[in-house]
Design a protein around this motif. Structure first.
Motif, PDB file in Angstrom:
ATOM      1  N   ASP A  10     -14.412   3.530   7.944  1.00  0.00           N
ATOM      2  CA  ASP A  10     -12.978   3.219   7.908  1.00  0.00           C
ATOM      3  C   ASP A  10     -12.401   3.211   6.505  1.00  0.00           C
ATOM      4  N   ALA A  31     -14.595  -3.238  11.056  1.00  0.00           N
ATOM      5  CA  ALA A  31     -14.394  -2.138  10.106  1.00  0.00           C
ATOM      6  C   ALA A  31     -15.693  -1.839   9.364  1.00  0.00           C
ATOM      7  N   ILE A  82      -8.374   8.587   5.092  1.00  0.00           N
ATOM      8  CA  ILE A  82      -8.746   7.182   5.158  1.00  0.00           C
ATOM      9  C   ILE A  82      -8.684   6.586   3.751  1.00  0.00           C
ATOM     10  N   PRO A  83      -8.584   5.265   3.633  1.00  0.00           N
ATOM     11  CA  PRO A  83      -8.544   4.640   2.307  1.00  0.00           C
ATOM     12  C   PRO A  83      -9.769   4.980   1.469  1.00  0.00           C
ATOM     13  N   ARG A 110       0.812  -1.217   0.000  1.00  0.00           N
ATOM     14  CA  ARG A 110       0.000   0.000   0.000  1.00  0.00           C
ATOM     15  C   ARG A 110       0.847   1.268   0.000  1.00  0.00           C
ATOM     16  N   VAL A 120     -11.205 -11.019   8.907  1.00  0.00           N
ATOM     17  CA  VAL A 120     -10.011 -10.227   9.195  1.00  0.00           C
ATOM     18  C   VAL A 120     -10.309  -8.734   9.316  1.00  0.00           C
ATOM     19  N   LEU A 121     -11.413  -8.277   8.741  1.00  0.00           N
ATOM     20  CA  LEU A 121     -11.782  -6.855   8.868  1.00  0.00           C
ATOM     21  C   LEU A 121     -12.959  -6.647   9.826  1.00  0.00           C
ATOM     22  N   MET A 174      -5.943  -1.508   3.592  1.00  0.00           N
ATOM     23  CA  MET A 174      -6.104  -1.490   5.043  1.00  0.00           C
ATOM     24  C   MET A 174      -5.001  -2.268   5.759  1.00  0.00           C
ATOM     25  N   GLY A 175      -4.046  -2.753   4.986  1.00  0.00           N
ATOM     26  CA  GLY A 175      -2.862  -3.353   5.591  1.00  0.00           C
ATOM     27  C   GLY A 175      -3.068  -4.689   6.270  1.00  0.00           C
ATOM     28  N   VAL A 176      -4.033  -5.499   5.799  1.00  0.00           N
ATOM     29  CA  VAL A 176      -4.263  -6.791   6.440  1.00  0.00           C
ATOM     30  C   VAL A 176      -3.943  -7.968   5.521  1.00  0.00           C
TER      31      VAL A 176
END
Lengths: 430, 430, 430
Positions: free
Chosen positions: A185, A128, A206-207, A80, A124-125, A398-400
C-alpha cells in the motif's frame, strides 16, 4: 516587463507560498512548461512564457482578493494534496514543502508523540502493508521507517540489498515498481543512484517515500532535523526566524545539510555559517538559493571562528563512500566538534546535532563522544524524532492524519520511564 | 569474623535466595563494590567490606523477622524487578535467576502453552515493536524470538548480519544501541563477541534479551532446556532434585551446557556426569561452582560408562567454528549418542536432549537420527518449548504477564492436531 | 480385463474427477500402492492390482449411484481435504487439483478481491505466523506471499538465502522443517533444488506451500496465471473451453509453462501452440499428457505463424541460470513478442501474458516494452492477481475461507483509485 520572467515567477510563487507543482496546477499550466520558463534565459531549453500567463499572474499578485484565493492556506484541502508531486501522494524532495505545509506536517508529528513515547498505541493503518525496499543497506533508516509504520498498526515487508535478482536479469525499475505496487500500500525506497527513486515513483500511483537516493535527497532526515530544531527552540523559548545555524564538516557531499538548508531557508532572516575543509564547501547553487531569500550566508575553514554565537551546530560525517581521489588534507581531527570547542565558543543554549552515524573512533573528525553527558548534545533527541516525523509522513500520505487522535489507546505494557542511560529530565522520551 | 568475608557474603546471599544484583540493591551498596568484596583475598582488585556492611548483614541473617523481610519471595514485587540486572529489565545471563524466580518464569511459560499449541491467541503486546538484531546469522533463534513476540500481538523489525553499515563506518555500540532504543520497545541481540550484548544493554533502558554473545551466554536456550527437563519429569512423575544429568560432547566451548549446569545447580543433590573427549572438558570454574553447592560431579571420556543410570542425556555438537588448531583426535564418531548406546545403557524413562542443530551426516559425532521415532528423544519437544519460554521472557520483561490469562481468545483457523510427522500422543503439540 | 489396468484406473479417476491421493483415500488403498499399479507394465516397480480393487472400481464406474457417491463434488467436505496431498493440507504441485477444485479455489480468490483492491481489510488470521523461507532469493514472490498473509491479519517471519547456517553445519531438511514447524503456523518454501520442498513438507504436518523448487513446480504461479486467463476471458465474454493458447520462448526449462499446461488441460478442447527455438521444446511427457486428454497440440519454431488466432499469448524468459553449454543459436531477438508482431498476427481480444521478470534491455528476446500502453498486455493484471490467489491458498489451507466474508471491514486509509500509471478503466485495481 522590467524584471526577468524568472524573477517575476519566482517572486509570485514565494508570495503565494506555493511550490512549483501547486503553482502550475492553480494557474492551469503544465509543470514542465513552468520549468522551461524558469530556466536561465541563455539555456537551450528555456522558453518565454505566453503573454496570457504573465497577465494572469500579474492580476493575482496585484489584487489582494485574488492573492488570498490563490495563496497556499490551511483551508485548501488535505495536506497530502498540497505537498503532492506530479499529482501523486509521494515524498521525493524537501522542495515539495512551504513553511506552512512543513509546519502542518509537524503538527501531525506532535500528535504522534504519545505513541512515540510509548504511552499510547494506534491501529489506524491496520491492514495496510508497507514495502520497505532498501537497495542499499541502511539498517537504522529501514528500522525507523518500519517501526513508524508498525506503530500506526500496519505491517511491513522488508527487502535489503540487491536481492532483487529480477533486476539483475534485466528487469526495469518500471516493472519492479509496478509489480510491488500491486502487493503493498506504500513504499519506502532507498537506492544508491540519484534519481532512481523518482523513477520508481513515476511507475506507480501508490504513496512513495524517498528513503535516500545516493547523492540526491533524503527528505525525511531533513524534516526530522528541522522538527528537532523547532522542538528544542520551543523548549528554550527561542524562535527559529533570525537564528544562527552553523553547519560543519563535509558540506559538499553531505546530502542531509543540502536538504536542511533548503528547509531552513523557508524561515526568515537566518544566518548560516558554513564551516568546511577546503574543497568540501557547500555547492554554489545552494549558496545562491539560501542568499536569494535574504539570509546571511558566511563561509569559513576555521571551526572555532564559525561556532561563535551559534544557536545550532550541525556536524556531519565525511561521506568517504561517495567520493574518491580528492584531496582531504585539510580535513583533520581539528574539525571535530567536541566538548572543548563547544565550551569555548558556544553558550549554554546551543544545540549540537549530527545526522548519525558518527565516527566514535579515536582521531575521528566529526563529533566527539565527550559531549555524551552534555545536555546540549541533541543527537539522540534528534534520532528519536525520526519516529513521530516518519509516522506523520505516512499518516499524511495515506490520508489518516485526522483519525489518529481518536484512535489512541493506552499502552498495555509498562514502558521504561526513559530510554537512554544518560537522558536527563528534559530530554528523555517524555 | 571467623570465616572469610567471601564465604560470609555468599552464605548470606544463598540463605536470602538473592542474586548479587538484588542483594546489593537491598542492602544499599553498589553492585561493583559487592563484586570486589567477593573476590579471592589475594587478588589485586579485592577489597575488604566496610564494618557497617558486615554488621548489617549479620543482623539480617541472625534475625528471623529481618530474614523474612530481606529474603527473595513471591510476594516481593514483579518478577522483572527480582531478576533485574543493573536495575534494568534485561536478560543477559542465567546468573540473574534463583530457583524461585526461574520457576516463577516457568509458570508464566505454562500460561503461554495454549498459545504455543495454537489453541488460543493473545494481543497483549499489540503496538509494541521488537528489534530482533542478529549480528550473526542464526535463523532458528531469530525466528523463534520473532514468532514468540508476534504471538503476543507485537510487531518485529529484523536485521541479520553486519548490514549495520553504520558500525563499519566507526559507529560505537553505544550509539547503535541508543538509536535503536528510540525506535523499538525491546531488543534481542545476537553478536559473535562475548560481552558485546552487555555493552548494548548498558547503553539503553529498554528491555534487552541476550540472544547469544559468542562464547558468552545464551540464557533463553538454557531456560528452555531446564523448562523441558521439568516438563518431561512432570510427565514421568519424577522430581528434578536428586536427578542424574549426563552432559556429553564438547563441554569446553558449548555455552549451552555452561549455562544449563548453572541453572541445574540451583536444585538440590544433583549428580552431573560430564562425558567429553580429552581436551574438551568443562572449564574448572564451572566444575567448582557446581561442586560448591554440594552436587556430585563426575568426569569421564567413556560415553557408555557415563550414560549408566542417566535421567537426562544432553548431547552437544562440537563448536568447530569457535576454535581451531586444537587436537580433536579423541572426538570420533564413537561419541555419538544413538539408539544402540541408549538402548544398552539407559532405561525407558531416560530423556535425550540436544540444543540443535545436530549434524545428521554420516560419521557425525553428536546425536544419531536413528532415535527419531524413539519417544525418549526429546529434541523437538525441547525446541517447541522455545516459543512459550521466550513468550514468558518478553511478557515478564515488559510487565504484562498478569494480563495474558484474560487476553486469550480462541484461534480462528484450524491448526493441525500435531505438528511433527513422528509425534505420538504424549509429545505432540498438545 | 480387455484394457490395461493403467488405462482402466486412469479412466476411473478421470470420470470420478479425483486426484490420485483422493482416489486412493476413497477406495481405501495406499497412495504408494496405487502408484505402482499405474506404472507401465514393463517397469521394474510395476505391480498388478489385487482382484478386489478391480472389482470395486468396476462397480463404482458402472453404477450411477456409486459414481455420484465417490465422485469429487462441492459437497464433499472442505476444499483443503480434497486437494490434500499425503493427507496433509499442503500445496506442492498443480497435480493436486481437478477442474472443480481449482475453480472452487478461485471463488475464494474472488472473495479476496475487495481486500486486494484495498477497499476492505480482514483480520481472519490474526495471531497466525507465516514462516516465509526463501533459500533462493526471489523478492517479488517472497513479498507477494508475505503481503497476502499480512492482508489476512497474520504476521510473517522471513528468511532469505542460506542464512540457515545450521544447514551448513550438517542439519538435515527433516530437522530444519520440524524445528520451524514448532515456531510458525504455515510455511512457504522456495529452494533451488527440485524435490526439496516435498522433503520439507514430509517432515511436518503444518500447511506448506511450494514457492518454487528449482526445475520442479511453482504451483501458485500457475494458479494465478490460470486465474488471470479466466478473469480476462470473463471480461471479454469468452469461455476457456476450446480456447487457443500460445506458449512462446524457452518451453524446456520454464517451469511456469509446464505447470500451466497441466492446469489448462483440465479444461475441454484446448488448442495449444508451442513456439520455441530449436532445442528448447516442451518436454515429451507434458506433450503426451496434454494430447492424451484430447487437446490439440502443435509445435513450431516460427513465432508469427504460431501467434495466428491466439486467444492467449504466454511469453517466457529464457532461464539462463538453469542450464549452460547448450546451443541457443536459434534464440534471437526475433523471438520477442512485441507490438509489431502482436498487431500483425493477433486480434483486439488477444491477451499477452508473461510470468515476469521480463528482460527490458535492448535486444531482449522475451517481451517488448512497447506494449506497455496496450490494453492487451495483461502482465500487471496478472501479477496483481498474485495477492488474491495467494490469500485464497492460505485461507483454504488454514480452513478459514468460510470466515472471510463476514470478517471484512472498510479500509481506514484512502487508497489510490488505481495503482499503475498506465492503467486504464478496465484493468486498474478495481
Amino acid at each position: 516587463m522590467a524584471i526577468s520572467q524568472q524573477v517575476f515567477l519566482r517572486d509570485a510563487m514565494r508570495r503565494l507560498n506555493l511550490t512549483r507543482d501547486v503553482f502550475a496546477a492553480r494557474i492551469g499550466v503544465k509543470r514542465r512548461a513552468l520549468d522551461t520558463w524558469l530556466l536561465p534565459e541563455g539555456s537551450q531549453e528555456a522558453r518565454a512564457m505566453p503573454e496570457v500567463v504573465s497577465r494572469f499572474v500579474t492580476e493575482i499578485v496585484e489584487n489582494s482578493a485574488l492573492m488570498e484565493k490563490y495563496a497556499q492556506s490551511a483551508q485548501s484541502g488535505p495536506l497530502r494534496d498540497r505537498i503532492a508531486t506530479n499529482n501523486k501522494h509521494q515524498l521525493l524532495s524537501v522542495d515539495q514543502f512551504t513553511r506552512e505545509s512543513v509546519e502542518e506536517l509537524f503538527r501531525v508529528a506532535d500528535l504522534m508523540q504519545p505513541i512515540a513515547r510509548r504511552r499510547k498505541v494506534s491501529r489506524v493503518l491496520e491492514g495496510a502493508v508497507l514495502g520497505n525496499l532498501f537497495f542499499e543497506a541502511s539498517t537504522r533508516t529501514r528500522v525507523s521507517f518500519g517501526a513508524a509504520f508498525c506503530r500506526l498498526g500496519g505491517s511491513v515487508c522488508d527487502t535489503t540489498g540487491f536481492t532483487f535478482s529480477s533486476m539483475a536479469k534485466g528487469e526495469s525499475i518500471y516493472d519492479t515498481s509496478r509489480v510491488m505496487s500491486g502487493y503493498v500500500d506504500a513504499m519506502v525506497i532507498r537506492h544508491p543512484e540519484k534519481g532512481s527513486v523518482a523513477e520508481f515513483a513515476a511507475a506507480t500511483n501508490i504513496p512513495v517515500v524517498n528513503g535516500g537516493d545516493g547523492a540526491g535527497e533524503h527528505p525525511s532526515q531533513a524534516l526530522l532535523d528541522l522538527y528537532t530544531i523547532l522542538t528544542e527552540f520551543s523548549r528554550l523559548g527561542k524562535l527559529l526566524d533570525g537564528a544562527h545555524i552553523v553547519m560543519a564538516g563535509d558540506l559538499k557531499y553531505g546530502r542531509t545539510v543540502h536538504s536542511l538548508i533548503k528547509l531552513l531557508s523557508l524561515y526568515r532572516g537566518m544566518k548560516f555559517t558554513l564551516v568546511s575543509p577546503p574543497g568540501l564547501e557547500m555547492p554554489e547553487y545552494l549558496l545562491d538559493q539560501a542568499s536569494r531569500n535574504g539570509h546571511v550566508v558566511e563561509q569559513t575553514h576555521d571551526l572555532a571562528a564559525g561556532l561563535k554565537g551559534a544557536d545550532v551546530v550541525y556536524a556531519t560525517r565525511v561521506q568517504k563512500e561517495r567520493f574518491s581521489g580528492e584531496n582531504l588534507e585539510g580535513y583533520t581531527a581539528d574539525f571535530q566538534v567536541n566538548k572543548a570547542i563547544v565550551d569555548a565558543c558556544c553558550g549554554p543554549d546551543t544545540i549540537v546535532m549530527h545526522p548519525l552515524p558518527r565516527d566514535s573512533r579515536e582521531g575521528a573528525n566529526d563529533l566527539g563522544t565527550d559531549l555524551n553527558h552534555d545536555p546540549r548534545l541533541a543527537i539522540f533527541r534528534q534520532t528519536d524524532n525520526g519516529i513521530p516525523v516518519r509516522m506523520a509522513i505516512f499518516a499524511v500520505l495515506m490520508g489518516v492524519e485526522g483519525l489518529v487522535q481518536h484512535s489512541l489507546r493506552d499502552v498495555t505494557w509498562s514502558p521504561p520511564s526513559h530510554i537512554g542511560p544518560d537522558d536527563s529530565v528534559f530530554h528523555g522520551i517524555d
